[in-house]
Enzyme design. Structure first.
Site, short mmCIF file in Angstrom:
data_model
loop_
_atom_site.label_atom_id
_atom_site.label_comp_id
_atom_site.label_asym_id
_atom_site.label_seq_id
_atom_site.Cartn_x
_atom_site.Cartn_y
_atom_site.Cartn_z
N GLN A 1 0.83 -1.21 0.00
CA GLN A 1 0.00 0.00 0.00
C GLN A 1 0.87 1.26 0.00
O GLN A 1 0.56 2.24 0.69
CB GLN A 1 -0.95 -0.01 1.19
CG GLN A 1 -2.15 -0.93 1.01
CD GLN A 1 -3.08 -0.47 -0.11
OE1 GLN A 1 -3.13 0.70 -0.48
NE2 GLN A 1 -3.83 -1.41 -0.69
N SER A 2 1.93 1.25 -0.77
CA SER A 2 2.83 2.41 -0.81
C SER A 2 2.18 3.63 -1.47
O SER A 2 1.76 3.57 -2.63
CB SER A 2 4.10 2.03 -1.60
OG SER A 2 4.86 3.19 -1.89
N ASN A 3 2.12 4.73 -0.71
CA ASN A 3 1.64 5.99 -1.29
C ASN A 3 2.68 6.55 -2.25
O ASN A 3 2.35 7.19 -3.24
CB ASN A 3 1.39 7.02 -0.19
CG ASN A 3 0.39 6.51 0.84
OD1 ASN A 3 -0.73 6.22 0.50
ND2 ASN A 3 0.82 6.40 2.09
N ALA B 1 4.75 4.84 -4.18
CA ALA B 1 4.68 4.14 -5.46
C ALA B 1 3.54 4.72 -6.31
O ALA B 1 3.69 4.98 -7.51
CB ALA B 1 4.48 2.65 -5.24
#
Ligand SMILES: *Cc1c(COP(=O)(O)O)cnc(C)c1O
Length: 342
Positions: A75-77, A79
């Protein structure tokens, strides 16, 4: 120190608003709480990585890159914002996603930021936890290079001296806003992870001799390790800016009391903070970063760490899109059931 000397692509919606949180301040009965809305930087629902990417992606463009790569948790913001920025510039984007939580939930693995990564046209591959993800990424990048791509790789969180310039810029912006509305800021509080936000912010504030302490609430590393890592990047950023030595180790303060079980695992006080911000101020926090930063802020206020009458600025670093990956953390099943039955 003159930021215009560094290449930059102006894509963020800046300046982000600086607002007073009257209802939250009243509910807590402590200092006056203000918020710097870096959740409103504009790019694909916003967040703090957009400021860093203004400088990183300019470097990618100047190097003639046709493909950008980065890495982060599922859930990388970061990325997601990188995928969006690449789309805007017409570059390809490839992401390595690390499974840091082991969650098998469909929402966690496919909704929220993951959905937006793919909507922006990025490709992705997964890795188990515990690898050196930047090294993994360089390995994959070499494969693309062998096929003729000009690849620009961005470290996790966009946290190197180039990315940190985005938060040097934020320090200028915030101070200028505070000066314009006669706001004397006594403290700044925010969530700290890959270190670029705090490193850039402290470097900018110190370079301007602003005399405002910054407290980073860690979402992962223990206090000492976090402070050391932030300091290293701040020191290197000051060097890049032409003001070497302007940040001292004691300028970097982190608190790791609100990490909970670990990175990417929501905490009960973080969930309480999400409810408070949503219901008192109509502001959305996220379960991984800003809620833990806010939980630290709220707990420290309750413990009297900040004096009544002081003014505290909470830097909202964004991330609300990941709420959709963490739906099950909120226990709304019974609400949904009773709504369906009524
Ligand atoms: C990345 C991130 C942070 C942490 O910022 P760093 O520069 O990595 O320390 C905080 N909040 C959100 C929502 C983030 O995505």
């Amino acid at each position: 120190m003159h930021l215009a000397r560094f290449p930059r692509i102006h894509l963020a919606h800046l300046p982000t608003p600086l607002e007073r949180l009257d209802r939250l301040s009243e509910a807590l009965g402590g200092p006056e709480i203000w918020i710097k809305r870096d959740d409103c930087t504009g790019l694909s629902t916003g967040g703090n990585k957009t400021r860093k990417l203004e400088f990183l992606m300019a470097e990618a463009r100047d190097q003639g890159a046709d493909l950008v790569m980065t890495q982060g948790a599922t859930q990388s913001n970061h990325a997601r914002q990188t995928a969006a920025f690449a789309a805007k510039l017409g570059m390809d984007c490839h992401i390595l996603l690390e499974d840091r939580t082991g969650s098998k939930e469909e929402n966690y693995n496919q909704n929220g930021n993951v959905l937006l990564d793919f909507l922006h046209g990025a490709s992705a591959e997964k890795r188990g936890s515990g690898l050196d993800m930047n090294a993994e990424m360089e390995g994959v990048a070499d494969g693309f290079r062998a096929k003729g791509h000009n690849v620009y790789t961005i470290p996790g969180g966009g946290s190197n001296t180039t990315g940190a310039l985005g938060y040097v810029n934020c320090a200028f912006e915030l101070l200028s806003q505070a000066n314009d509305c006669d706001l004397v800021i006594d403290h700044i509080v925010h969530a700290t992870g890959s270190t670029g936000t705090q490193a850039g912010l402290v470097t900018g504030l110190k370079a301007m001799n602003a005399d405002i302490p910054v407290l980073g609430i860690s979402v992962r590393a223990p206090k000492e390790a976090q402070e050391e890592n932030v300091f290293k990047l701040a020191d290197a950023t000051a060097e890049k800016l032409g003001c070497p030595g302007v940040v001292a180790p004691q300028d970097i303060v982190a608190n790791s009391d609100y990490v909970g079980e670990g990175y990417g695992f929501p905490t009960p006080d973080g969930i309480e903070a999400i409810h408070m911000f949503a219901q008192l101020e109509a502001i959305l926090l996220d379960p991984v970063y800003s809620s833990k930063g806010a939980a630290g802020l709220i707990d420290l206020i309750r413990k009297g760490h900040f004096a009544k009458g002081e003014r505290v600025v909470f830097l909202h670093t964004g991330g609300s899109v990941s709420l959709f990956g963490y739906m099950s953390s909120f226990g709304f099943e019974s609400n949904l059931k009773s709504a369906a039955n009524s």
